[in-house]
Design an enzyme around this catalytic site. Structure first.
Site, PDB file in Angstrom:
ATOM      1  N   GLY A 105      97.969  78.340 110.608  1.00  0.00           N
ATOM      2  CA  GLY A 105      98.352  78.195 111.781  1.00  0.00           C
ATOM      3  C   GLY A 105      98.263  76.201 111.225  1.00  0.00           C
ATOM      4  O   GLY A 105      98.544  75.329 112.594  1.00  0.00           O
ATOM      5  N   GLU A 150      79.620  64.030 103.222  1.00  0.00           N
ATOM      6  CA  GLU A 150      80.552  63.458 102.291  1.00  0.00           C
ATOM      7  C   GLU A 150      80.650  61.913 101.800  1.00  0.00           C
ATOM      8  O   GLU A 150      80.738  61.787 100.391  1.00  0.00           O
ATOM      9  CB  GLU A 150      82.284  64.006 102.261  1.00  0.00           C
ATOM     10  CG  GLU A 150      82.743  64.576 103.487  1.00  0.00           C
ATOM     11  CD  GLU A 150      82.299  66.162 101.912  1.00  0.00           C
ATOM     12  OE1 GLU A 150      83.174  65.352 100.237  1.00  0.00           O
ATOM     13  OE2 GLU A 150      82.527  66.895 102.229  1.00  0.00           O
TER      14      GLU A 150
HETATM   15  P1  ADP Z   1     101.048  78.970 108.911  1.00  0.00           P
HETATM   16  O1  ADP Z   1     102.564  79.174 108.562  1.00  0.00           O
HETATM   17  O2  ADP Z   1     100.459  77.677 108.508  1.00  0.00           O
HETATM   18  O3  ADP Z   1     100.170  79.584 109.762  1.00  0.00           O
HETATM   19  P2  ADP Z   1     102.553  78.120 111.805  1.00  0.00           P
HETATM   20  O4  ADP Z   1     103.963  77.482 110.732  1.00  0.00           O
HETATM   21  O5  ADP Z   1     103.725  79.695 111.944  1.00  0.00           O
HETATM   22  O6  ADP Z   1     101.585  77.996 110.795  1.00  0.00           O
HETATM   23  O7  ADP Z   1     102.677  77.239 112.488  1.00  0.00           O
HETATM   24  C1  ADP Z   1     101.809  77.811 114.185  1.00  0.00           C
HETATM   25  C2  ADP Z   1     103.006  76.652 114.836  1.00  0.00           C
HETATM   26  O8  ADP Z   1     101.932  75.432 114.691  1.00  0.00           O
HETATM   27  C3  ADP Z   1     104.595  76.455 115.315  1.00  0.00           C
HETATM   28  O9  ADP Z   1     104.712  77.470 115.581  1.00  0.00           O
HETATM   29  C4  ADP Z   1     104.593  74.840 115.888  1.00  0.00           C
HETATM   30  O10 ADP Z   1     105.155  75.659 116.747  1.00  0.00           O
HETATM   31  C5  ADP Z   1     103.362  74.240 115.358  1.00  0.00           C
HETATM   32  N1  ADP Z   1     103.020  73.191 114.463  1.00  0.00           N
HETATM   33  C6  ADP Z   1     102.662  73.467 112.982  1.00  0.00           C
HETATM   34  N2  ADP Z   1     103.319  72.628 111.847  1.00  0.00           N
HETATM   35  C7  ADP Z   1     103.723  71.478 113.232  1.00  0.00           C
HETATM   36  C8  ADP Z   1     103.729  70.540 112.958  1.00  0.00           C
HETATM   37  N3  ADP Z   1     103.883  69.475 111.533  1.00  0.00           N
HETATM   38  N4  ADP Z   1     104.305  69.527 114.405  1.00  0.00           N
HETATM   39  C9  ADP Z   1     104.812  70.295 115.322  1.00  0.00           C
HETATM   40  N5  ADP Z   1     104.091  71.698 115.857  1.00  0.00           N
HETATM   41  C10 ADP Z   1     103.846  72.304 114.464  1.00  0.00           C
HETATM   42 ZN    ZN Z   2      80.080  68.205  98.754  1.00  0.00          ZN
END
Ligand code: ADP
Ligand code: ZN
Length: 599
Positions: free
Chosen positions: A201, A421
């Site tokens: 996520g 930390e």
């Molecule tokens: P992962 O692949 O790391 O599990 P995703 O790429 O599927 O995560 O991200 C999940 C959602 O979070 C995406 O669909 C997007 O809408 C949102 N998201 C992730 N990174 C960003 C960002 N830097 N800015 C805005 N929205 C983001």
């Molecule tokens: Zn530590």
């Protein structure tokens, strides 16, 4: 499993026959044009007169000849994607004829009975298998096993909020994808594989899509977990297929999610039965070595567990670059919320910065989910704007949602992490003769609740005894701070203890750095305690010696722990002060830390 193998042979046979027939039929004399070139001709140059689709190939007639020819073939991966591209071009005012399926090919029609028969056979076999295991899932998986992968991404860097460092690192990939030839001509070392590391996520897929979108190249996506439940041999075949398609559509980007599902350390795992996964992994390695990089293909793989990857994957020329995608900071959360609030009606009394403040530990996916939940709550009340109370309620929902709990810190955890930390950081500052603090953070990263980054001020080849002891002191700083400030210790220090013990053990057994066993070495390969392979290795010393080793290790650890408690006691006011700042800001950079220490 035997039954599975048999089934896969039948299926392979049937599919093989059909494919062969289609292939033989599909070969026409027209030369092939790359998908990219086609997109340019269709959309930018408006130079397409007619497109006729036949299976996964399209016959393209150009208005103006290209290399003296007007008839070309274009191969593509998914009919749906291809069709939506064509429809988009049409609605953008490009003029051409589009024939969805060539009717004057009766051969396809003659195939229908065969396909039907094959379908019945496959269905029957799978149905039989279903008696003993969850066949429904298998049937569906099989159905969607081909056709997908290929999309064009519309996400741009501007849509990616708060990931400035990650974007910076990826900018080079974009410029390479835009013009691979320039890099090749310069003799520059061309990036091939990039490993994105971060918890679920945090936007790994999203960032990869943004690279493809920004560079305007096709985006192939596949997940490691898709491979492992495949029938024998299919995983490897799909890898081959994937790379073949990618080469045809270069420059392009391949994204492999959950690479750890296939890329797990070979030969690990008890009980065997992993030959399918190994075959797939080997095929992936072969394919990666098989292209030079100048083709303009970049492979981005994502994982949350870089520690369990087969070392062969991260060797030079493969996934030799690593980009860590972290859980966002306060500022980044604010920016991400802004991006996702763009198309939502939000009441004036809502401050997104306030929302960012109450959501430490939230991933971008959590934040998106949060606004979505808030919108649902507002809609349920028939309101036309989202209010702060909806967002607060939604935060609660996201936090207590079963899977998210571990991501998010309570106020108490946050304080504990901050103290822990800061303990490390002050230990670095006071005790280390080589390292300086780079950053202190209480934003969860991977499996750790927070981290303290420090780096040596100069390169060093050998570690002296003094430095090794300093490193132990630094590693113990977290737990000592917990004990001194909170009066109790937590489980948060377990990897610290492991590394402190590992160093001490090596000092005694590998480098002869102890009083009682000076200059003696008890080296057997199992001594890499922190790698955890000591299992099953044999000792080349007696029980008595083993007892002395344990004793010496304990002496080193104890004296380092006493030392670090002394240091922290002397700096107690600073420890508390910096922990407070850390709680508020969640992240302190090196300079600021120095300033706080100097106060
Ligand atoms: P992962 O692949 O790391 O599990 P995703 O790429 O599927 O995560 O991200 C999940 C959602 O979070 C995406 O669909 C997007 O809408 C949102 N998201 C992730 N990174 C960003 C960002 N830097 N800015 C805005 N929205 C983001
Ligand atoms: Zn530590």
């Amino acid at each position: 499993m035997k039954a599975l193998k048999n089934v896969s042979i039948y299926i392979a046979l049937i599919v093989g026959v059909i494919l062969l027939a289609v292939l033989i039929n599909g070969v026409t004399s027209a030369p092939e044009m790359s998908y990219n070139k086609f997109v340019t001709e269709l959309i930018e140059n408006d130079n397409v007169k007619k497109v006729s689709v036949d299976g996964n190939t399209a016959l393209v007639e150009l208005k103006e000849a290209l290399n003296n020819k007007t008839l070309y073939r274009v191969k593509f991966y998914s009919q749906d994607v291809f069709e939506s591209l064509v429809l988009e071009a049409e609605s953008a005012g490009k003029t051409f004829d589009y024939v969805a399926d060539i009717t004057e090919v009766p051969f396809i029609v003659t195939l229908i009975p065969y396909i039907l028969m094959a379908g019945i056979v496959i269905f029957f076999i799978l149905f039989m298998m279903g008696q003993s295991q969850g066949a429904n899932a298998k049937v569906m998986n099989f159905g969607k096993s081909r056709a997908r992968l290929y999309t064009t991404s519309k996400i741009k860097f501007a849509d990616v909020a708060g990931a400035d460092e990650e974007k910076e690192e990826m900018a080079e990939l974009v410029s390479f994808l835009k013009n691979p030839k320039k890099y090749a001509d310069m003799g520059a070392r061309i990036p091939k594989g990039v490993l994105m590391v971060g918890p679920p996520g945090t936007g790994k897929t999203y960032l990869a899509k943004a690279v493809a979108g920004e560079a305007e190249v096709p985006f192939f996506a596949i997940s490691g977990s898709d491979f492992v439940e495949m029938y024998v041999g299919v995983g490897a075949a799909r890898v081959r297929d994937l790379f073949e398609q990618a080469k045809k559509n270069a420059p392009c980007l391949i994204f492999i999610d959950e690479i750890d599902a296939v890329g797990r350390h070979r030969g690990s795992g008890l009980g065997g039965g992993h030959d399918e996964r190994e075959q797939t992994l080997n095929q992936l390695l072969v394919e990666m070595d098989g292209f030079a990089g100048k083709e303009g293909i970049i492979i981005i793989a994502a994982t949350n567990r870089p520690d369990i990857l087969d070392p062969a994957l991260t060797r030079p020329g493969r996934f030799d670059r690593k980009i860590v995608v972290n859980v966002p900071t306060l500022k980044a959360r604010d920016e991400i919320l802004k991006v996702h609030a763009r198309n939502k009606p939000i009441s004036e009394d809502v401050s997104l910065l306030e929302v960012a403040k109450i959501t430490p530990g939230f991933t971008p996916a959590d934040l998106e989910n949060l606004l979505n939940e808030a919108a649902l709550l507002a809609a349920r009340e028939d309101l036309d704007k989202i209010e702060m109370r909806h967002i607060k309620e939604a935060t609660f929902r996201v936090v207590v949602g079963p899977e998210k709990k571990s991501n998010v810190m309570t106020e108490k955890d946050k304080r504990l992490t901050a103290i822990h930390e800061t303990g490390h950081a002050i230990a670095v500052k006071v005790a280390s003769s080589t390292d300086t603090v780079d950053r202190v953070s209480i934003i969860p990263a991977g499996y750790a609740g927070g981290y303290t980054a420090h780096k040596p001020s100069e390169d060093k080849t050998y570690a002296t005894e003094k430095q090794m002891i300093e490193n132990i002191i630094v590693a113990l700083g977290g737990r000592a701070a917990e004990e001194l400030c909170l009066g109790e210790v937590s489980t948060g220090a377990s990897s610290d203890l492991k590394s402190a013990n590992g160093i001490a053990h090596n000092m005694v057994t590998k480098y002869g750095m102890s009083k009682k066993l000076t200059n003696m070495v008890f080296d057997n390969e199992g001594n890499e305690v922190f790698i955890g392979r000591s299992f099953g290795s044999t000792r080349n010393y007696s029980e008595d010696t083993a007892a002395i080793i344990d004793e010496e290790v304990k002496t080193i650890i104890d004296s380092a722990y006493t030392k670090v408690k002394e240091i922290l006691t002397e700096n107690m006011d600073k420890l508390n002060r910096i922990a407070d700042v850390l709680m508020e800001k969640e992240k302190i950079e090196g300079e600021e830390f120095e300033a706080l220490m100097a106060e």
